[in-house]
Design a protein around this motif. Structure first.
Motif, short mmCIF file in Angstrom:
data_model
loop_
_atom_site.label_atom_id
_atom_site.label_comp_id
_atom_site.label_asym_id
_atom_site.label_seq_id
_atom_site.Cartn_x
_atom_site.Cartn_y
_atom_site.Cartn_z
N ASP A 113 5.47 19.24 -1.85
CA ASP A 113 4.00 19.11 -1.34
C ASP A 113 3.08 19.30 -2.46
N THR B 159 0.52 17.86 5.10
CA THR B 159 0.84 17.32 3.74
C THR B 159 1.42 15.90 3.98
N ARG B 161 4.24 14.78 3.32
CA ARG B 161 5.72 14.96 3.30
C ARG B 161 5.63 15.08 5.12
#
Lengths: 330, 415
Positions: A113, B159, B161
């Motif tokens: 992240d 995020t 992801r």
């Protein structure tokens, strides 16, 4: 001249690097000389020097002032001068250890992240392939602390990072993360482990992560037994969303096929070798009566890497209990 | 400390589930996740983390420590006190499951606000054949019941992801099957940095734009070819919760406007106003009047640009100059090979080309074009991303994995 830096005069004097793209090569730039797909070499451009390779020799003076991407002709062939980036760099670097490939490096950056401003801890440094990618991803305001047991390697990667304009955002440490932990505590947004016994570093990783912001932990292990021990340690230490994946790439080339047209009664053309992979279609005059040309994607090479390692990732959630250290401001 | 705020996106996930929900926090927002339905209203202003849900509302904020390490509580927590240790009777599952607790009783218990642990204990007690199960089978039963009735959720700050994973799982066909690890590769190969310049075309809900925008850190220029930009078509971009400093790099250009200019015969003068464009490319520019009045509306920074501005960008950067550090073209609704031919001139030498498509013919044409242009380091790749179950004595790759995903081609431009 369009540059990626602002127009301030101070920034202009910086040499081209991973974080400063310029149009033309200047002295002291670290460039990549592309000889062929499997031969990419880093050199620092200096007046008076010569670079020798299989196609002949190239004088550095001749490269200075040329645009990046230029073709440079040598005695027995030509090469190209490329601007370095983490992907090309990992193809070019000296391998002290088994390196991580692009498919793992890119996935690791995503799993951590990372965004500009992130603080990341890495252990071990190895050849620095991932370190370069991490350094780019954390941006101008982030930082990477990389820990390596082997002093020679730690120094070599430190030098590489400095040459590539990444010294300010990285710190290379010669320390054993499993024994001594990480350089910082209660500070990181992400920790990456590429160690023989990563389960011994999980607790240190937890201590390195910011208590108030939480963070991500990613571990890379070739063997499932290693991954199992890491997962169990993560569970024990209250990490959430534990997940293990593996990424398996497959590369292709374009293959031309000349097929006999079964509708046609004409004699087939004289045979050409079947593995003719000449790319250009221009020379082919399609003979509609006897054959057709088709193209396909064929896996190439025949044998490819099908396993590098398991990527285990987990989240340490932000902690709001009373005894949480409040010194970290977001 | 980050808190859950109105008009920003969050990611929701059940404690014992792995489905992700991407949700915009509005006053009336409801989340439906694995049969659990609840309102987000009570979460506004609270820090991200674990929450208890009861009767369709957020109740308490729970710290991770409060829930026994987040793992499922052990078997002993559910064994009714009266019974003694049971014997193992073998591995056959019971032929007929008889549950004394009725559906109505279960609903009533939940409405009373019964904690899920107590409810599962009731279910265990009510199951006539529970004792006949093996320990392993009992654990599985409890885990299943707990997962079904679980009322604890994580609310997490999005995020890249998480957004990529949520969108892929929800509907990969809507994002050109761009799996998160493929998005990661595209970002890696583009090698974009602070202050960079990129030309991007995609059909993945704004995922690639989001990744590039994040890398630019507010300095740089992302020329974004599109066929309409809205929160619906570009959910990923909005879900990143970018601030106006970060979105300053966004330079959306309608694809039809770009093509109008690029397809003109050489001698035709460049248009400077909308009136000079051909009928085909005249765009309907919607003025979001309501957005202008609402300062907290993030749509404002990510909406379509004025035609005059688009024309300026094209003339300034995309016609006669080659200053893009990277060219990223991804999708199947237009021919990315054709688009590559119409944009390759914008790329600076030693710049990166990254093309993504699911159509093999397109990939072949892209490679042939790049070879003709003497591009180097041409790489054509696909990849599989496999989940692995890692449990003691039960490690193996997942029995099933989402296998959708396209090809990507990367190369470097030469002089």
């Amino acid at each position: 001249m369009i540059s990626t830096l602002s127009s301030s005069a101070e920034e202009r004097i910086e040499k081209a690097s991973f974080v400063h793209y310029r149009e033309t090569v200047e002295e002291n730039d670290w460039v990549l000389v592309y000889v062929d797909d499997d031969n990419i070499k880093p050199i620092q451009v200096k007046r008076g020097r010569t670079y020798s390779m299989k196609h002949g020799a190239i004088r550095h003076d001749y490269v200075i002032g040329k645009r990046y991407g230029s073709k440079i002709t040598a005695t027995a062939g030509a090469v190209y001068i490329l601007r370095p980036n983490p992907y090309l760099w990992s193809k070019a670097l000296t391998r002290y250890t088994q390196i991580l490939y692009a498919h793992d490096i890119s996935t690791i950056v995503l799993l951590l992240d990372i965004k500009p401003g992130s603080v990341i801890c890495e252990s071990g440094t190895g050849s620095g392939a991932l370190t370069h990618a991490l350094a780019l991803a954390v941006g101008k305001t982030g930082h990477v602390y990389t820990h390596e047991l082997n002093q020679k390697r730690a120094k070599a990667v430190e030098e590489d990072l400095s040459n590539h304009g990444l010294a300010e955002r990285t710190t290379c440490l010669n320390q054993d993360a499993c024994v001594d932990g990480f350089f910082v505590t209660n500070a990181c947004d992400g920790v990456f482990l590429d160690l023989p016994e990563p389960w011994n570093a999980v607790e240190h990783a937890k201590n390195a992560l910011s208590v108030v912001r939480g963070g991500r932990l990613v571990s890379f292990s070739p063997c499932i037994e290693q991954a199992l021990r890491v997962v169990e340690k993560m569970k024990e230490l209250n990490f959430q969303f534990i997940n293990t994946i593996e990424v398996v790439p497959k590369t292709f080339k374009v293959q031309k096929h000349k097929q006999r047209n079964l509708e046609s009664t004409g004699a087939p053309e004289a045979k050409k070798p079947k593995s003719d992979s000449s790319p250009s279609e221009k020379q082919e005059k399609p003979d509609k009566s006897a054959s057709t040309v088709k193209h396909s994607l064929i896996p190439s090479p025949f044998i490819q890497p099908t396993h590098s390692g398991y990527l285990t990732s987990a989240t340490l959630l932000p902690s709001y209990s009373d005894d949480a250290v409040d010194s970290e401001k977001l | 400390m980050s808190t859950i705020e109105l008009n920003r996106y969050v990611v929701v996930r059940k404690q014992s589930g792995d489905l992700l929900r991407l949700v915009k926090v509005t006053k009336g927002a409801y989340v439906v996740i694995e049969k659990l339905r609840f309102s987000l209203a009570n979460a506004i202003g609270k820090p991200f983390g674990l929450f208890e849900v009861r009767n369709g509302e957020i109740r308490e904020s729970l710290t991770p420590q409060a829930v026994a390490g987040g793992a499922l509580l052990g078997l002993n927590n559910f064994r009714p006190q009266k019974r003694s240790a049971t014997e193992e009777t073998g591995d056959e599952p019971p032929e007929k499951v008889v549950q004394k607790l009725t559906e109505e009783e279960i609903v009533a218990l939940k409405e009373e606000g019964t904690a899920v642990d107590h409810l599962v204990t009731q279910l265990v007690e009510g199951n006539v054949n529970f004792d006949k199960r093996t320990n392993f089978s009992k654990e599985k039963y409890i885990a299943k019941k707990q997962k079904h009735h679980s009322d604890k959720v994580f609310i997490i700050d999005p995020t890249l992801r998480l957004i990529a994973t949520a969108l892929f799982r929800r509907g990969p066909e809507h994002i050109a099957y761009l799996r998160p690890d493929l998005l990661a590769q595209i970002l890696h190969h583009s090698a974009l940095i602070f202050g960079g310049k990129a030309l991007v075309y995609e059909e993945s809900s704004g995922l690639i734009a989001a990744a590039v925008m994040q890398r630019f850190e507010g300095k740089g220029e992302m020329y974004y070819l599109h066929r309409g930009v809205s929160p619906t078509t570009h959910q990923a971009l909005h879900a990143m919760n970018f601030n106006p400093l970060e979105t300053a790099v966004f330079r959306p250009i309608k694809l039809s406007v770009y093509l109008d200019l690029i397809n003109r015969p050489v001698d035709t003068p460049m248009p400077t106003a909308e009136s000079e464009l051909t009928n085909d490319s005249t765009t309907h520019h919607h003025h979001h009047a309501s957005d202008n009045n609402n300062p907290t509306n993030s749509h404002q920074d990510l909406r379509e640009a004025e035609i005059a501005e688009q024309l300026f960008w094209i003339r300034d950067r995309l016609i006669d100059s080659a200053v893009m550090d990277a060219l990223i073209l991804a999708g199947d609704s237009v021919s990315v090979a054709q688009l590559l031919e119409k944009t390759y001139h914008c790329l600076r030498t030693s710049g990166a080309v990254v093309v993504y498509a699911n159509i093999q013919e397109e990939v072949v044409q892209v490679v042939q074009y790049l070879e003709k242009q003497n591009a180097i380091c041409i790489l054509v790749q696909e990849q599989m991303c496999r989940e692995v179950q890692v449990l003691k004595d039960r490690c193996h790759p997942a029995l099933q994995t989402p296998v959708s995903g396209g090809y990507f081609v990367t190369a470097y431009k030469t002089l």
